[in-house]
Write a protein that holds these residues in place. Structure first.
Motif, PDB file in Angstrom:
ATOM      1  N   VAL B 225      32.504  31.365  49.711  1.00 49.96           N
ATOM      2  CA  VAL B 225      33.540  30.755  50.519  1.00 49.96           C
ATOM      3  C   VAL B 225      33.435  29.348  49.135  1.00 49.96           C
ATOM      4  O   VAL B 225      32.918  28.950  49.513  1.00 49.96           O
ATOM      5  N   LEU B 226      34.782  28.805  48.726  1.00 45.75           N
ATOM      6  CA  LEU B 226      34.525  28.083  47.231  1.00 45.75           C
ATOM      7  C   LEU B 226      34.019  26.362  47.576  1.00 45.75           C
ATOM      8  O   LEU B 226      33.097  26.497  47.258  1.00 45.75           O
ATOM      9  N   PRO B 334      36.775  32.379  40.280  1.00 50.59           N
ATOM     10  CA  PRO B 334      38.504  32.073  40.726  1.00 50.59           C
ATOM     11  C   PRO B 334      38.901  30.150  40.751  1.00 50.59           C
ATOM     12  O   PRO B 334      40.629  29.965  40.575  1.00 50.59           O
ATOM     13  N   HIS B 335      37.992  29.594  39.891  1.00 54.68           N
ATOM     14  CA  HIS B 335      38.431  28.127  40.219  1.00 54.68           C
ATOM     15  C   HIS B 335      38.216  28.102  38.511  1.00 54.68           C
ATOM     16  O   HIS B 335      37.831  28.880  37.175  1.00 54.68           O
ATOM     17  N   TYR B 365      43.268  26.759  38.499  1.00 58.86           N
ATOM     18  CA  TYR B 365      42.884  25.988  39.060  1.00 58.86           C
ATOM     19  C   TYR B 365      42.136  24.595  38.584  1.00 58.86           C
ATOM     20  O   TYR B 365      41.378  23.900  38.754  1.00 58.86           O
ATOM     21  N   VAL B 387      34.715  37.807  46.631  1.00 58.59           N
ATOM     22  CA  VAL B 387      35.410  37.268  47.877  1.00 58.59           C
ATOM     23  C   VAL B 387      35.983  38.547  47.666  1.00 58.59           C
ATOM     24  O   VAL B 387      36.988  38.932  47.285  1.00 58.59           O
ATOM     25  N   THR B 389      38.979  38.991  50.361  1.00 65.26           N
ATOM     26  CA  THR B 389      40.438  38.972  49.977  1.00 65.26           C
ATOM     27  C   THR B 389      40.714  38.961  48.156  1.00 65.26           C
ATOM     28  O   THR B 389      41.783  39.874  48.080  1.00 65.26           O
ATOM     29  N   ILE B 390      40.118  38.694  47.334  1.00 68.52           N
ATOM     30  CA  ILE B 390      39.833  38.095  46.169  1.00 68.52           C
ATOM     31  C   ILE B 390      40.140  39.825  45.440  1.00 68.52           C
ATOM     32  O   ILE B 390      41.126  40.444  44.404  1.00 68.52           O
TER      33      ILE B 390
END
Lengths: 453, 453
Positions: B225-226, B334-335, B365, B387, B389-390
């Motif tokens: 969870v980022l 993802p960042h 991002y 993650v 969901t990703i």
């Protein structure tokens, strides 16, 4: 973070208590939670603190929620923030609506985008809301009253139920223990900032979310600045004291505790003398706190004990009643004896509508003036300070100056200030002290000695 | 609190730098400091954080100030908050105007109630102000430009002078040391909150004013969870890791450091493998940071190193250029690779006017897209995360899914996430790493072993 206890949050009971104070038998109570705010020209968020009355009525500490209560059917409705799949990558997957409903003790749960349809379906004639909450999108049929709810929820918040008292007791236990660690570890030469850091670190480690207010760590003369928050000077002088006013906020409930103790292993004679007077003030007030007594009388009791003590030290002179009538102690204790405490450190309800402040030294800043009743929570925080500007004012006021021996004051000036602060709950017969940190002179000196072993 | 160093704050130099970026040879720059704000229906103040650009131009951390700079005469003017005798009882007696002028490096000092007369006396044709600051009471004769100053002060802030670098180095030293204490003390069974408390306590004790941002202490899967900020779970599993993303703010300058390390004494095979890839990503980027290179290329470099590493683990497959072209690593990172840092944690200037974001996984991002130049400060913070969901999205995207062996992904899912983050300053020839906390696998395991001795 989930509610601190594993028990269900009593959201519905808090709505029921509020509706009773409101004296309404129909209509809908509607409240919104706070949203995060960012610093201007920056993406840095202020640390989120939930809207106090919303927290009381919901138990939700996250931003972006709302809640309602249909009075006639006694239905408590939670409106949860919807988290999209994209957002969940950043903040995590939230609990389901039903899990949230159950955890916070609501009858129904919906998402906030359904507020208008859910409220409209209740067909309320009147919606009670708070003036500082947006009342947009509540449906157009109902009349919206933003006048009456504030006093009602404030009055409900004044009386702490068992759930609230348990949390406040735990907040006090955590903060009391942290104060005692400081007392046990602090050494001459350390910086005030080290004590503040140690306190905050311990409070957060034990589950507090944040400081309930900006901590004050004030050594020697810094304690004569009532809201000293620089907290950046060295504990240089072993014969001086350090005043630590700090409390953690646990599940949104504040604790607010002050201890003052010697930087060295023992109190100097001057520090001990002033400390003993303040301790006597505090113990007299705690002994006297009971249902149906007036809070302002506790302030006056503290002043009378102080007057006696300072007369014995030769600092004050003359007749005790004259000293009291001229508010002489107000020049040494320029703040009130204490305040209501709960979700807010200076909690709501201190001055019920129509009650005025008393314009006299010390009393002017008294944050509550009302009859004590069971389940009210107060701080008891007498103090004595040697503030140059206030003492100059006393010297310039002949009616006051005649009662003060300024040569004796000069002898004690280096003491700076002493405050001793506990948090109490009024019971059926007296009061229950939630604060467990040592404050007796012998206890403190025994603990301080260990710092130098 | 006074400026952290004993040296004079370079307020005037910062005005000069801003005027240069503004490209104006006359007119007055006028900026206001922030004011305290309170929670609604409460007297609890939000912890005060100074307006970032005002701090840059003044060095003042207290609320209620303002400042101006007359460009043609190069005159820097401080407007101090006036503290009445009554207020001084609560907040202390402030330094004199001249003491404040000297401490902050201004040519003149006045009180804020004289803003209008002082500004009017300068007879400016134009006043440059920030749109988020009030421009009331500046005198009526001048035209007020609230368009141009923002970009100018942002651009000035992008380039750190020696004063700023010294503070950022110290903030990093304090925060690095605190990270190392956590690494040395944390034991299986502790709660994430204890680590956060210990970190904050150490940072405050060493002079930091507050956390530069909400700390993340995330064990095991929580690291996926980022922006995990619950920080309230037990470090139950010795074979898992804990990710700690925390930095103190010193004299208004942020530090932003992440370390990820095993809860037990040593990395598990899976944790070690992912950690080694992230460490390789980070070292490759720090090695590559140098003037005139593009920041977005650092992101792509990190992705390429990650792709190589994950291919070696059997998690990715296929041609490296194809993997890069299809942004496959963006599903694991993802960042963005990092951001400018300074007074704000996510500092200003990342996207100069006219620069657009790149709409691709990960790159979307990225918080900065510009040429690196000497005296810019960046975080370098590659990470790899699992993650759900990703990864589900990746599986549903055939062009991406063909490069991923999801059986291997499943083997590493429990790792949660790894991030390693340092703060660097671009130099004439490369970069200077301000962050001193250990990050090599052997160093970490040596330190972690001491926790269990």
């Amino acid at each position: 973070m989930a509610p601190a206890s594993t028990s269900v949050y009593p959201a519905k009971q808090h709505f029921v208590a509020t509706a009773q104070k409101l004296g309404a038998t129909s209509g809908v109570i509607f409240v919104r939670g706070g949203d995060t705010i960012v610093h201007p020209d920056s993406d840095t968020e202020y640390e989120f603190h939930q809207d106090s009355s919303f927290y009381y009525l919901s138990g939700v500490i996250e931003p972006g929620y709302a809640a309602a209560y249909d009075i006639a059917s006694s239905t408590a409705i939670l409106f949860a923030k919807h988290v999209s799949a994209d957002e969940a990558v950043w903040v995590g997957v939230p609990a389901s609506l039903d899990e949230q409903r159950a955890a916070y003790g609501f009858d129904q749960a919906h998402y906030t985008h359904d507020i208008e349809s859910v409220i409209s379906a209740l067909r309320p004639e009147r919606i009670f809301a708070l003036a500082h909450h947006s009342t947009e999108n509540l449906g157009s049929a109902a009349s919206i009253d933003t006048e009456r709810l504030l006093d009602a929820v404030h009055e409900a918040r004044v009386f702490k139920d068992d759930h609230e008292i348990a949390i406040m007791r735990r907040a006090n236990a955590i903060s009391s223990a942290a104060h005692e660690v400081l007392m046990r570890e602090a050494k001459q030469g350390m910086n005030e900032a080290e004590l503040r850091g140690r306190f905050v670190g311990l409070a957060l480690a034990q589950g507090c979310s944040y400081e309930a207010y900006g901590s004050i760590v004030a050594r020697g003369r810094n304690a004569a600045v009532l809201h000293y928050t620089k907290n950046n000077m060295a504990l240089a002088d072993a014969s001086a004291m350090v005043l630590v006013d700090a409390g953690g906020s646990l599940s949104c409930y504040a604790s607010d505790i002050t201890r003052t103790w010697p930087i060295g292993a023992a109190f100097s004679a001057e520090c001990r003398a002033i400390y003993a007077v303040v301790l006597a003030m505090q113990k007299a007030v705690i002994e006297a706190c009971a249902p149906h007594r007036q809070w302002q009388d506790m302030h006056l009791l503290a002043c009378r004990v102080a007057a006696q003590g300072l007369v014995e030290l030769g600092m004050l002179r003359g007749d005790l009643d004259d000293i009291m009538a001229r508010h002489v102690v107000g020049y040494f204790m320029p703040h009130g004896i204490g305040h209501l405490i709960g979700i807010d450190t200076h909690d709501v309800g201190g001055y019920p509508r129509g009650t005025e402040r008393i314009n006299a030294p010390g009393l002017r800043y008294l944050r509550a003036r009302r009859e004590m009743l069971p389940r009210m929570a107060f701080t008891v925080e007498p103090g004595l300070y040697f503030v140059d500007t206030i003492l100059a004012e006393a010297r310039d006021t002949p009616a006051v100056a005649q009662h003060i021996d300024f040569d004796v004051v000069a002898k004690y000036r280096a003491v700076g200030g002493v405050r001793i602060e506990d948090n109490i709950i009024i019971t059926e017969t007296g009061c229950d002290n939630l604060t467990t940190c040592p404050k007796e002179i012998a206890e403190i000196e025994s603990i301080r000695a260990t710092a130098y072993q």
